[in-house]
Design a protein around this motif. Structure first.
Motif, PDB file in Angstrom:
ATOM      1  N   ILE A 137       0.843  -1.201   0.000  1.00  0.00           N
ATOM      2  CA  ILE A 137       0.000   0.000   0.000  1.00  0.00           C
ATOM      3  C   ILE A 137       0.877   1.249   0.000  1.00  0.00           C
ATOM      4  N   ASP A 138       0.688   2.076  -1.015  1.00  0.00           N
ATOM      5  CA  ASP A 138       1.421   3.336  -1.095  1.00  0.00           C
ATOM      6  C   ASP A 138       0.733   4.431  -0.293  1.00  0.00           C
ATOM      7  N   ALA A 139      -0.597   4.414  -0.296  1.00  0.00           N
ATOM      8  CA  ALA A 139      -1.349   5.458   0.387  1.00  0.00           C
ATOM      9  C   ALA A 139      -2.746   4.950   0.725  1.00  0.00           C
ATOM     10  N   VAL A 140      -3.318   5.572   1.743  1.00  0.00           N
ATOM     11  CA  VAL A 140      -4.702   5.298   2.123  1.00  0.00           C
ATOM     12  C   VAL A 140      -5.432   6.631   2.100  1.00  0.00           C
ATOM     13  N   LEU A 141      -6.515   6.703   1.331  1.00  0.00           N
ATOM     14  CA  LEU A 141      -7.348   7.901   1.277  1.00  0.00           C
ATOM     15  C   LEU A 141      -8.604   7.626   2.088  1.00  0.00           C
ATOM     16  N   ILE A 142      -8.838   8.453   3.088  1.00  0.00           N
ATOM     17  CA  ILE A 142      -9.998   8.293   3.946  1.00  0.00           C
ATOM     18  C   ILE A 142     -10.873   9.526   3.769  1.00  0.00           C
ATOM     19  N   THR A 143     -12.110   9.285   3.361  1.00  0.00           N
ATOM     20  CA  THR A 143     -13.034  10.390   3.155  1.00  0.00           C
ATOM     21  C   THR A 143     -13.934  10.545   4.373  1.00  0.00           C
ATOM     22  N   GLY A 144     -14.360  11.776   4.621  1.00  0.00           N
ATOM     23  CA  GLY A 144     -15.193  12.076   5.788  1.00  0.00           C
ATOM     24  C   GLY A 144     -16.597  11.550   5.614  1.00  0.00           C
ATOM     25  N   ASP A 145     -17.265  11.485   6.644  1.00  0.00           N
ATOM     26  CA  ASP A 145     -17.052  12.095   7.932  1.00  0.00           C
ATOM     27  C   ASP A 145     -16.212  11.183   8.827  1.00  0.00           C
ATOM     28  N   LEU A 146     -15.191  11.741   9.438  1.00  0.00           N
ATOM     29  CA  LEU A 146     -14.347  10.999  10.361  1.00  0.00           C
ATOM     30  C   LEU A 146     -14.907  11.047  11.771  1.00  0.00           C
ATOM     31  N   ALA A 147     -15.673  12.071  12.068  1.00  0.00           N
ATOM     32  CA  ALA A 147     -16.251  12.259  13.404  1.00  0.00           C
ATOM     33  C   ALA A 147     -17.757  12.419  13.270  1.00  0.00           C
ATOM     34  N   ALA A 148     -18.455  12.119  14.344  1.00  0.00           N
ATOM     35  CA  ALA A 148     -19.909  12.252  14.343  1.00  0.00           C
ATOM     36  C   ALA A 148     -20.328  13.711  14.477  1.00  0.00           C
ATOM     37  N   THR A 149     -19.516  14.479  15.207  1.00  0.00           N
ATOM     38  CA  THR A 149     -19.792  15.903  15.396  1.00  0.00           C
ATOM     39  C   THR A 149     -18.482  16.664  15.216  1.00  0.00           C
ATOM     40  N   GLY A 150     -18.565  17.951  15.294  1.00  0.00           N
ATOM     41  CA  GLY A 150     -17.357  18.773  15.231  1.00  0.00           C
ATOM     42  C   GLY A 150     -16.775  19.051  16.601  1.00  0.00           C
ATOM     43  N   SER A 151     -17.136  18.230  17.594  1.00  0.00           N
ATOM     44  CA  SER A 151     -16.602  18.475  18.933  1.00  0.00           C
ATOM     45  C   SER A 151     -15.131  18.096  19.003  1.00  0.00           C
ATOM     46  N   LYS A 152     -14.423  18.738  19.889  1.00  0.00           N
ATOM     47  CA  LYS A 152     -13.000  18.464  20.064  1.00  0.00           C
ATOM     48  C   LYS A 152     -12.775  16.995  20.416  1.00  0.00           C
ATOM     49  N   ASP A 200     -14.675  14.273  19.667  1.00  0.00           N
ATOM     50  CA  ASP A 200     -14.864  13.389  18.511  1.00  0.00           C
ATOM     51  C   ASP A 200     -13.704  13.483  17.526  1.00  0.00           C
ATOM     52  N   LEU A 201     -13.223  14.691  17.295  1.00  0.00           N
ATOM     53  CA  LEU A 201     -12.106  14.862  16.363  1.00  0.00           C
ATOM     54  C   LEU A 201     -10.822  14.252  16.917  1.00  0.00           C
ATOM     55  N   ASN A 202     -10.602  14.357  18.225  1.00  0.00           N
ATOM     56  CA  ASN A 202      -9.426  13.730  18.848  1.00  0.00           C
ATOM     57  C   ASN A 202      -9.502  12.211  18.768  1.00  0.00           C
ATOM     58  N   VAL A 203     -10.688  11.645  18.973  1.00  0.00           N
ATOM     59  CA  VAL A 203     -10.859  10.190  18.849  1.00  0.00           C
ATOM     60  C   VAL A 203     -10.502   9.748  17.434  1.00  0.00           C
ATOM     61  N   ALA A 204     -10.995  10.458  16.433  1.00  0.00           N
ATOM     62  CA  ALA A 204     -10.696  10.117  15.041  1.00  0.00           C
ATOM     63  C   ALA A 204      -9.198  10.237  14.759  1.00  0.00           C
ATOM     64  N   PHE A 205      -8.580  11.315  15.218  1.00  0.00           N
ATOM     65  CA  PHE A 205      -7.145  11.515  15.005  1.00  0.00           C
ATOM     66  C   PHE A 205      -6.340  10.390  15.650  1.00  0.00           C
ATOM     67  N   ASN A 206      -6.657  10.078  16.908  1.00  0.00           N
ATOM     68  CA  ASN A 206      -5.924   9.020  17.612  1.00  0.00           C
ATOM     69  C   ASN A 206      -6.099   7.666  16.939  1.00  0.00           C
ATOM     70  N   TYR A 207      -7.278   7.400  16.446  1.00  0.00           N
ATOM     71  CA  TYR A 207      -7.542   6.150  15.743  1.00  0.00           C
ATOM     72  C   TYR A 207      -6.641   6.022  14.519  1.00  0.00           C
ATOM     73  N   LEU A 208      -6.512   7.099  13.791  1.00  0.00           N
ATOM     74  CA  LEU A 208      -5.765   7.055  12.537  1.00  0.00           C
ATOM     75  C   LEU A 208      -4.258   7.141  12.718  1.00  0.00           C
ATOM     76  N   PHE A 209      -3.791   7.946  13.662  1.00  0.00           N
ATOM     77  CA  PHE A 209      -2.371   8.250  13.693  1.00  0.00           C
ATOM     78  C   PHE A 209      -1.594   7.717  14.886  1.00  0.00           C
ATOM     79  N   SER A 210      -2.189   7.488  16.007  1.00  0.00           N
ATOM     80  CA  SER A 210      -1.423   7.084  17.187  1.00  0.00           C
ATOM     81  C   SER A 210      -0.636   5.812  16.971  1.00  0.00           C
ATOM     82  N   ALA A 211      -1.281   4.770  16.485  1.00  0.00           N
ATOM     83  CA  ALA A 211      -0.586   3.497  16.284  1.00  0.00           C
ATOM     84  C   ALA A 211       0.090   3.443  14.920  1.00  0.00           C
ATOM     85  N   GLY A 212      -0.165   4.430  14.071  1.00  0.00           N
ATOM     86  CA  GLY A 212       0.445   4.434  12.755  1.00  0.00           C
ATOM     87  C   GLY A 212       1.955   4.519  12.802  1.00  0.00           C
TER      88      GLY A 212
END
Length: 82
Positions: A20-35, A37-49
């Motif tokens: 895999i060269d790249a992964v494209l993920i389209t939104g919505d990544l979060a259910a709301t625009g709350s801080k 929800d966005l942190n949960v999405a970010f941590n899911y994608l990047f913390s273990a990456g």
């Protein structure tokens, strides 16, 4: 979101990351625009990456530089939703 589908896709990416060269993920990544929800999405994608051998469910396990995001309308931070 469908947790079973998310785990299956994450597992597929971890198992085939060498092809895999790249992964494209389209939104919505979060259910709301709350801080939160966005942190949960970010941590899911990047913390273990950063750890390519991660076997933790719900993580992509690839280098964050190969993850590309196309945010949706719910991914806009709204400080009123704190």
């Amino acid at each position: 979101h469908n947790p079973m589908a998310t785990k299956a896709i994450s597992r597929f990416i971890r198992l085939h990351q060498h092809m895999i060269d790249a992964v494209l993920i389209t939104g919505d990544l979060a259910a709301t625009g709350s801080k939160h929800d966005l942190n949960v999405a970010f941590n899911y994608l990047f913390s273990a990456g950063e750890v390519a051998s991660s076997s933790r469910d719900g993580t992509l396990g690839i280098d964050g530089s190969r993850i590309h995001l196309l945010p949706g309308n719910h991914d806009r931070y709204d400080r009123l939703l704190r």
